[in-house]
Design a protein around this motif. Structure first.
Motif, mmCIF file in Angstrom:
data_model
loop_
_atom_site.group_PDB
_atom_site.id
_atom_site.type_symbol
_atom_site.label_atom_id
_atom_site.label_comp_id
_atom_site.label_asym_id
_atom_site.label_seq_id
_atom_site.Cartn_x
_atom_site.Cartn_y
_atom_site.Cartn_z
ATOM 1 N N TYR A 1 59.091 27.733 -6.883
ATOM 2 C CA TYR A 1 60.119 27.603 -7.975
ATOM 3 C C TYR A 1 61.330 28.420 -8.011
ATOM 4 N N PHE A 2 62.277 28.003 -8.807
ATOM 5 C CA PHE A 2 63.694 28.700 -8.893
ATOM 6 C C PHE A 2 63.353 29.587 -10.285
ATOM 7 N N ASP A 3 63.678 30.887 -10.114
ATOM 8 C CA ASP A 3 63.743 31.828 -10.999
ATOM 9 C C ASP A 3 65.439 31.629 -11.445
ATOM 10 N N GLU A 4 65.748 31.091 -12.357
ATOM 11 C CA GLU A 4 66.970 30.792 -12.754
ATOM 12 C C GLU A 4 67.663 32.332 -13.190
ATOM 13 N N THR A 5 66.774 33.093 -13.944
ATOM 14 C CA THR A 5 67.305 34.253 -14.554
ATOM 15 C C THR A 5 67.884 35.322 -13.618
ATOM 16 N N GLU B 1 48.362 25.953 -18.370
ATOM 17 C CA GLU B 1 48.169 27.053 -17.974
ATOM 18 C C GLU B 1 49.611 27.869 -17.921
ATOM 19 N N LEU B 2 49.817 28.849 -18.417
ATOM 20 C CA LEU B 2 51.048 29.692 -18.457
ATOM 21 C C LEU B 2 51.051 30.410 -16.857
ATOM 22 N N VAL B 3 51.724 30.119 -16.032
ATOM 23 C CA VAL B 3 51.902 30.368 -14.734
ATOM 24 C C VAL B 3 52.883 31.821 -14.516
ATOM 25 N N ASP B 4 54.162 31.570 -15.075
ATOM 26 C CA ASP B 4 55.096 32.659 -14.788
ATOM 27 C C ASP B 4 55.877 32.468 -16.085
ATOM 28 N N GLU B 5 56.074 33.617 -16.886
ATOM 29 C CA GLU B 5 57.006 33.698 -18.078
ATOM 30 C C GLU B 5 58.198 34.542 -17.973
ATOM 31 N N GLY B 6 58.259 35.017 -16.678
ATOM 32 C CA GLY B 6 59.210 36.287 -16.239
ATOM 33 C C GLY B 6 58.718 37.669 -16.832
ATOM 34 N N ASP B 7 59.616 38.434 -17.187
ATOM 35 C CA ASP B 7 59.337 39.748 -17.517
ATOM 36 C C ASP B 7 60.418 40.317 -18.411
ATOM 37 N N VAL C 1 62.399 30.748 -16.029
ATOM 38 C CA VAL C 1 61.697 30.696 -14.652
ATOM 39 C C VAL C 1 60.728 29.458 -14.614
ATOM 40 N N GLY C 2 60.909 28.931 -13.413
ATOM 41 C CA GLY C 2 60.162 27.611 -13.097
ATOM 42 C C GLY C 2 60.683 26.387 -12.887
ATOM 43 N N ARG C 3 61.892 26.372 -12.950
ATOM 44 C CA ARG C 3 62.665 25.358 -12.606
ATOM 45 C C ARG C 3 62.678 24.650 -11.322
ATOM 46 N N PHE C 4 62.625 23.354 -10.817
ATOM 47 C CA PHE C 4 62.585 22.888 -9.654
ATOM 48 C C PHE C 4 61.252 23.072 -8.889
ATOM 49 N N SER C 5 60.146 23.165 -9.667
ATOM 50 C CA SER C 5 58.684 23.492 -8.966
ATOM 51 C C SER C 5 58.340 22.394 -8.039
ATOM 52 N N GLY D 1 67.020 28.958 -4.468
ATOM 53 C CA GLY D 1 65.894 28.601 -4.791
ATOM 54 C C GLY D 1 65.812 27.193 -5.531
ATOM 55 N N ALA D 2 66.693 26.694 -5.643
ATOM 56 C CA ALA D 2 66.657 25.409 -6.695
ATOM 57 C C ALA D 2 66.167 24.340 -5.485
#
Length: 185
Positions: free
Chosen positions: A58-62, A24-30, A40-44, A99-100
């Motif tokens: 999770y970490f939103d790197e952007t 499943e796709l959880v978060d693809e950013g915007d 988005v989604g690193r270090f989940s 967030g990391a």
């Protein structure tokens, strides 16, 4: 299992449903960030509450933020836990990268605890929200040297046990130590 899809730059969840793996796709950013691809989604980190709903920190790197995806009725809602906006010693607002290395634990009473790394300040932080709280409380747990990488929370009775890596500058290099600490739930 939650994971960062490096090709697409998003957070995904893989789970077994009726004997088959479903992704499943959880978060693809915007589309608000003008970049080639959101990351988005690193270090989940994945946890389940007492009702069986999943929570993924999770970490939103952007954006340099700590986020939380909360499952309800089979769908995920996304919220920002720490937006990385900080006030410095001169009362000026500044953006920090947070967030990391996130790790989430949900206790039996529903309290959510997320340990994570503040990369700008090189500190270990803990975000906590009880079932009665609307806002997250955020505390710095360790600011000695470079602290907070690879944080892990483990529920142990009335306390949570927290382990994390601390880097200590030595003469010509950095040495690493593993730190254990009790944290009130």
């Amino acid at each position: 299992m939650s994971y960062f899809d490096d090709v697409c730059g998003d957070l995904r969840l893989a789970r077994r449903v009726d004997g088959q793996w479903v992704v499943e796709l959880v978060d693809e950013g915007d589309d608000l960030v003008q970049s080639e691809i959101d990351r988005v989604g690193r270090f989940s980190s994945l946890a389940q509450d007492v009702s069986g709903n999943l929570r993924i920190s999770y970490f939103d790197e952007t954006r340099g933020q700590l986020k939380l995806a909360v499952e309800q009725d089979g769908r995920f809602g996304i919220e920002v836990v720490d937006d990385g906006i900080d006030i410095d010693s001169r009362s000026r607002t500044r953006k920090v990268i947070v967030g990391a290395f996130s790790n989430i634990v949900v206790t039996n009473d529903g309290t959510q605890n997320i340990a994570y790394y503040d990369a700008t300040n090189q500190t270990l932080k803990l975000a906590r929200r009880t079932t009665n709280d609307i806002e997250w409380s955020i505390d710095t747990l360790d600011s000695n040297n470079i602290a907070g990488m690879n944080a892990r929370l483990v529920p142990r009775g009335p306390q949570n046990i927290l382990s994390f890596q601390r880097l200590i500058p030595d003469t010509d290099s950095l040495r690493s130590e593993l730190v254990w600490r009790e944290v009130a739930p």
